[in-house]
Design a protein around this motif. Structure first.
Motif, PDB file in Angstrom:
ATOM      1  N   TRP A  48     -35.750  99.423 -20.022  1.00 26.66           N
ATOM      2  CA  TRP A  48     -35.769 100.682 -20.781  1.00 26.66           C
ATOM      3  C   TRP A  48     -36.734 101.714 -20.203  1.00 26.66           C
ATOM      4  CZ3 TRP A  48     -40.369 102.216 -22.852  1.00 26.66           C
ATOM      5  CH2 TRP A  48     -41.355 101.235 -23.013  1.00 26.66           C
ATOM      6  N   ALA A  49     -37.761 101.299 -19.472  1.00 23.21           N
ATOM      7  CA  ALA A  49     -38.767 102.231 -18.946  1.00 23.21           C
ATOM      8  C   ALA A  49     -38.654 102.439 -17.435  1.00 23.21           C
ATOM      9  CB  ALA A  49     -40.167 101.745 -19.286  1.00 23.21           C
ATOM     10  N   VAL A  50     -37.551 102.028 -16.834  1.00 25.07           N
ATOM     11  CA  VAL A  50     -37.428 102.125 -15.376  1.00 25.07           C
ATOM     12  C   VAL A  50     -37.540 103.588 -14.939  1.00 25.07           C
ATOM     13  CG1 VAL A  50     -34.893 102.289 -15.303  1.00 25.07           C
ATOM     14  CG2 VAL A  50     -36.126 101.309 -13.383  1.00 25.07           C
ATOM     15  N   GLY A  51     -38.401 103.825 -13.952  1.00 30.36           N
ATOM     16  CA  GLY A  51     -38.601 105.156 -13.406  1.00 30.36           C
ATOM     17  C   GLY A  51     -39.511 106.058 -14.220  1.00 30.36           C
ATOM     18  N   ALA A  52     -39.994 105.594 -15.360  1.00 26.69           N
ATOM     19  CA  ALA A  52     -40.855 106.405 -16.225  1.00 26.69           C
ATOM     20  C   ALA A  52     -42.301 105.934 -16.115  1.00 26.69           C
ATOM     21  CB  ALA A  52     -40.382 106.313 -17.675  1.00 26.69           C
ATOM     22  N   THR A  53     -43.227 106.878 -16.203  1.00 23.85           N
ATOM     23  CA  THR A  53     -44.653 106.586 -16.147  1.00 23.85           C
ATOM     24  C   THR A  53     -45.184 106.393 -17.565  1.00 23.85           C
ATOM     25  OG1 THR A  53     -44.847 107.975 -14.188  1.00 23.85           O
ATOM     26  CG2 THR A  53     -46.881 107.463 -15.364  1.00 23.85           C
ATOM     27  N   PRO A  54     -45.871 105.280 -17.853  1.00 17.83           N
ATOM     28  CA  PRO A  54     -46.446 105.097 -19.197  1.00 17.83           C
ATOM     29  C   PRO A  54     -47.450 106.201 -19.521  1.00 17.83           C
ATOM     30  CG  PRO A  54     -46.541 103.053 -17.931  1.00 17.83           C
ATOM     31  CD  PRO A  54     -46.124 104.138 -16.981  1.00 17.83           C
ATOM     32  N   ALA A  95     -40.286 111.572 -15.857  1.00 17.71           N
ATOM     33  CA  ALA A  95     -40.089 110.809 -17.086  1.00 17.71           C
ATOM     34  C   ALA A  95     -41.371 110.122 -17.522  1.00 17.71           C
ATOM     35  CB  ALA A  95     -38.988 109.773 -16.893  1.00 17.71           C
ATOM     36  N   ALA A  96     -41.591 110.123 -18.833  1.00 12.02           N
ATOM     37  CA  ALA A  96     -42.727 109.425 -19.433  1.00 12.02           C
ATOM     38  C   ALA A  96     -42.184 108.317 -20.330  1.00 12.02           C
ATOM     39  CB  ALA A  96     -43.563 110.398 -20.258  1.00 12.02           C
ATOM     40  N   ALA A  97     -42.806 107.150 -20.262  1.00 16.23           N
ATOM     41  CA  ALA A  97     -42.426 106.023 -21.114  1.00 16.23           C
ATOM     42  C   ALA A  97     -43.298 106.033 -22.364  1.00 16.23           C
ATOM     43  CB  ALA A  97     -42.592 104.702 -20.367  1.00 16.23           C
ATOM     44  N   VAL A  98     -42.656 106.043 -23.538  1.00 17.18           N
ATOM     45  CA  VAL A  98     -43.380 106.030 -24.805  1.00 17.18           C
ATOM     46  C   VAL A  98     -43.008 104.765 -25.568  1.00 17.18           C
ATOM     47  CG1 VAL A  98     -43.570 108.538 -24.988  1.00 17.18           C
ATOM     48  CG2 VAL A  98     -41.594 107.397 -25.972  1.00 17.18           C
ATOM     49  N   SER A  99     -43.975 104.230 -26.291  1.00 17.52           N
ATOM     50  CA  SER A  99     -43.716 103.042 -27.116  1.00 17.52           C
ATOM     51  C   SER A  99     -44.795 102.946 -28.182  1.00 17.52           C
ATOM     52  CB  SER A  99     -43.715 101.776 -26.255  1.00 17.52           C
ATOM     53  OG  SER A  99     -44.971 101.586 -25.647  1.00 17.52           O
ATOM     54  N   THR A 100     -44.485 102.185 -29.201  1.00 17.01           N
ATOM     55  CA  THR A 100     -45.463 101.929 -30.247  1.00 17.01           C
ATOM     56  C   THR A 100     -45.183 100.566 -30.872  1.00 17.01           C
ATOM     57  OG1 THR A 100     -46.583 102.887 -32.167  1.00 17.01           O
ATOM     58  CG2 THR A 100     -44.194 103.030 -32.148  1.00 17.01           C
ATOM     59  N   GLY A 101     -46.221  99.952 -31.391  1.00 19.36           N
ATOM     60  CA  GLY A 101     -46.089  98.632 -32.015  1.00 19.36           C
ATOM     61  C   GLY A 101     -46.439  97.530 -31.048  1.00 19.36           C
ATOM     62  N   HIS A 107     -40.269  94.199 -25.156  1.00 21.32           N
ATOM     63  CA  HIS A 107     -39.755  95.273 -26.008  1.00 21.32           C
ATOM     64  C   HIS A 107     -40.757  95.603 -27.107  1.00 21.32           C
ATOM     65  CE1 HIS A 107     -35.718  95.613 -24.360  1.00 21.32           C
ATOM     66  NE2 HIS A 107     -35.726  94.299 -24.228  1.00 21.32           N
ATOM     67  N   TYR A 108     -40.688  96.830 -27.577  1.00 19.53           N
ATOM     68  CA  TYR A 108     -41.542  97.323 -28.660  1.00 19.53           C
ATOM     69  C   TYR A 108     -40.654  97.743 -29.824  1.00 19.53           C
ATOM     70  CZ  TYR A 108     -45.123  97.669 -25.048  1.00 19.53           C
ATOM     71  OH  TYR A 108     -46.018  97.393 -24.050  1.00 19.53           O
ATOM     72  N   PRO A 109     -41.223  97.844 -31.022  1.00 18.81           N
ATOM     73  CA  PRO A 109     -40.412  98.334 -32.148  1.00 18.81           C
ATOM     74  C   PRO A 109     -39.787  99.705 -31.874  1.00 18.81           C
ATOM     75  CG  PRO A 109     -42.426  97.336 -32.961  1.00 18.81           C
ATOM     76  CD  PRO A 109     -42.546  97.390 -31.466  1.00 18.81           C
ATOM     77  N   VAL A 110     -40.529 100.586 -31.207  1.00 20.57           N
ATOM     78  CA  VAL A 110     -39.991 101.878 -30.764  1.00 20.57           C
ATOM     79  C   VAL A 110     -40.367 102.024 -29.299  1.00 20.57           C
ATOM     80  CG1 VAL A 110     -39.975 104.383 -31.101  1.00 20.57           C
ATOM     81  CG2 VAL A 110     -40.309 102.868 -33.079  1.00 20.57           C
ATOM     82  N   GLU A 111     -39.367 102.304 -28.456  1.00 16.20           N
ATOM     83  CA  GLU A 111     -39.596 102.419 -27.019  1.00 16.20           C
ATOM     84  C   GLU A 111     -38.575 103.381 -26.425  1.00 16.20           C
ATOM     85  OE1 GLU A 111     -39.109  98.327 -25.880  1.00 16.20           O
ATOM     86  OE2 GLU A 111     -36.925  98.467 -25.855  1.00 16.20           O
ATOM     87  N   GLU A 126     -34.836 115.478 -21.885  1.00 19.48           N
ATOM     88  CA  GLU A 126     -33.852 114.422 -22.143  1.00 19.48           C
ATOM     89  C   GLU A 126     -34.619 113.249 -22.747  1.00 19.48           C
ATOM     90  OE1 GLU A 126     -30.498 111.596 -20.045  1.00 19.48           O
ATOM     91  OE2 GLU A 126     -31.333 113.269 -18.914  1.00 19.48           O
ATOM     92  N   ALA A 127     -34.297 112.934 -23.995  1.00 22.70           N
ATOM     93  CA  ALA A 127     -34.962 111.833 -24.701  1.00 22.70           C
ATOM     94  C   ALA A 127     -33.981 110.672 -24.837  1.00 22.70           C
ATOM     95  CB  ALA A 127     -35.423 112.292 -26.079  1.00 22.70           C
ATOM     96  N   ASN A 128     -34.472 109.484 -24.566  1.00 21.52           N
ATOM     97  CA  ASN A 128     -33.688 108.264 -24.701  1.00 21.52           C
ATOM     98  C   ASN A 128     -34.596 107.234 -25.378  1.00 21.52           C
ATOM     99  OD1 ASN A 128     -31.562 106.501 -24.464  1.00 21.52           O
ATOM    100  ND2 ASN A 128     -32.000 105.977 -22.341  1.00 21.52           N
ATOM    101  N   ILE A 129     -34.506 107.168 -26.704  1.00 26.03           N
ATOM    102  CA  ILE A 129     -35.425 106.361 -27.521  1.00 26.03           C
ATOM    103  C   ILE A 129     -34.649 105.255 -28.229  1.00 26.03           C
ATOM    104  CG2 ILE A 129     -37.149 106.435 -29.371  1.00 26.03           C
ATOM    105  CD1 ILE A 129     -37.919 108.303 -27.096  1.00 26.03           C
ATOM    106  N   TRP A 130     -35.234 104.064 -28.241  1.00 24.22           N
ATOM    107  CA  TRP A 130     -34.645 102.909 -28.928  1.00 24.22           C
ATOM    108  C   TRP A 130     -35.555 102.501 -30.082  1.00 24.22           C
ATOM    109  CZ3 TRP A 130     -29.964 101.070 -27.270  1.00 24.22           C
ATOM    110  CH2 TRP A 130     -29.534 101.495 -26.015  1.00 24.22           C
ATOM    111  N   ILE A 131     -34.976 102.255 -31.242  1.00 18.38           N
ATOM    112  CA  ILE A 131     -35.691 101.708 -32.400  1.00 18.38           C
ATOM    113  C   ILE A 131     -35.147 100.292 -32.561  1.00 18.38           C
ATOM    114  CG2 ILE A 131     -36.078 101.853 -34.863  1.00 18.38           C
ATOM    115  CD1 ILE A 131     -35.385 104.914 -32.769  1.00 18.38           C
TER     116      ILE A 131
END
Length: 174
Positions: A48-54, A95-101, A107-111, A126-131
């Motif tokens: 899910w975070a390929v190519g994105a910087t945390p 791209a920036a990688a975002v996550s929480t939890g 995997h995270y609850p939100v990523e 362009e946002a691509n977020i998974w809950i």
């Protein structure tokens, strides 16, 4: 002597390109409207975070706290993620990688990822977020997905609707 006359001219021509890239503050709120969570037909991918910087090393203090406070259960909402970070933007998307939890098996609850590029006082997003939901063993059992693409104006709070999920995004120059 002619060379010395050309130097200021060359500097004037090259300076706009040098200053085109800039540091911006991005703030993102991901929230759910009241009701049953809807599952996507597919689970969040392992990459899910390929190519994105945390964003962890670039996180900033959030400024949209009043807006986030209004998205409470009493008003029929739940904030799932609220993050702010600094990011250099240019005409080339980054791209920036975002996550929480708490992380569970990668995997995270939100990523997800947020890709941004600056286009003459506008920002393409362009946002691509998974809950995600996890079973009792910590394995991914279901996912909801927000995938949105839009153009933002600097300094304006933008709302993106995705059914039962929504995003609030603001991009500013510090």
């Amino acid at each position: 002597m002619r060379v010395f006359r050309l130097i200021p001219l060359l500097l004037c021509l090259l300076m706009p390109a040098a200053f085109a890239d800039g540091l911006y503050q991005i703030e993102l709120i991901v929230f759910r409207q009241a009701g049953e969570a809807l599952s996507s037909s597919q689970l969040a991918p392992d990459d899910w975070a390929v190519g994105a910087t945390p964003i962890s090393s670039n996180e900033r203090t959030t400024a949209l706290n009043d807006e986030a406070a209004k998205l409470n259960p009493g008003n029929g909402y739940e904030v799932l993620l609220h993050k702010a970070w600094a990011q250099n933007l240019s005409a080339v998307p980054s791209a920036a990688a975002v996550s929480t939890g708490n992380e569970q098996f990668g995997h995270y609850p939100v990523e997800g990822s947020v890709s941004l590029s600056e286009q003459e006082r506008l920002v393409d997003l362009e946002a691509n977020i998974w809950i995600n939901r996890f079973d009792a063993d910590g394995l991914l059992s279901g996912s909801e997905r927000v995938r949105q693409r839009t153009r933002l104006r600097l300094g304006e709070l933008t709302y993106l609707d995705n059914g039962s999920l929504g995003l609030l995004v603001k991009v500013t120059q510090p």
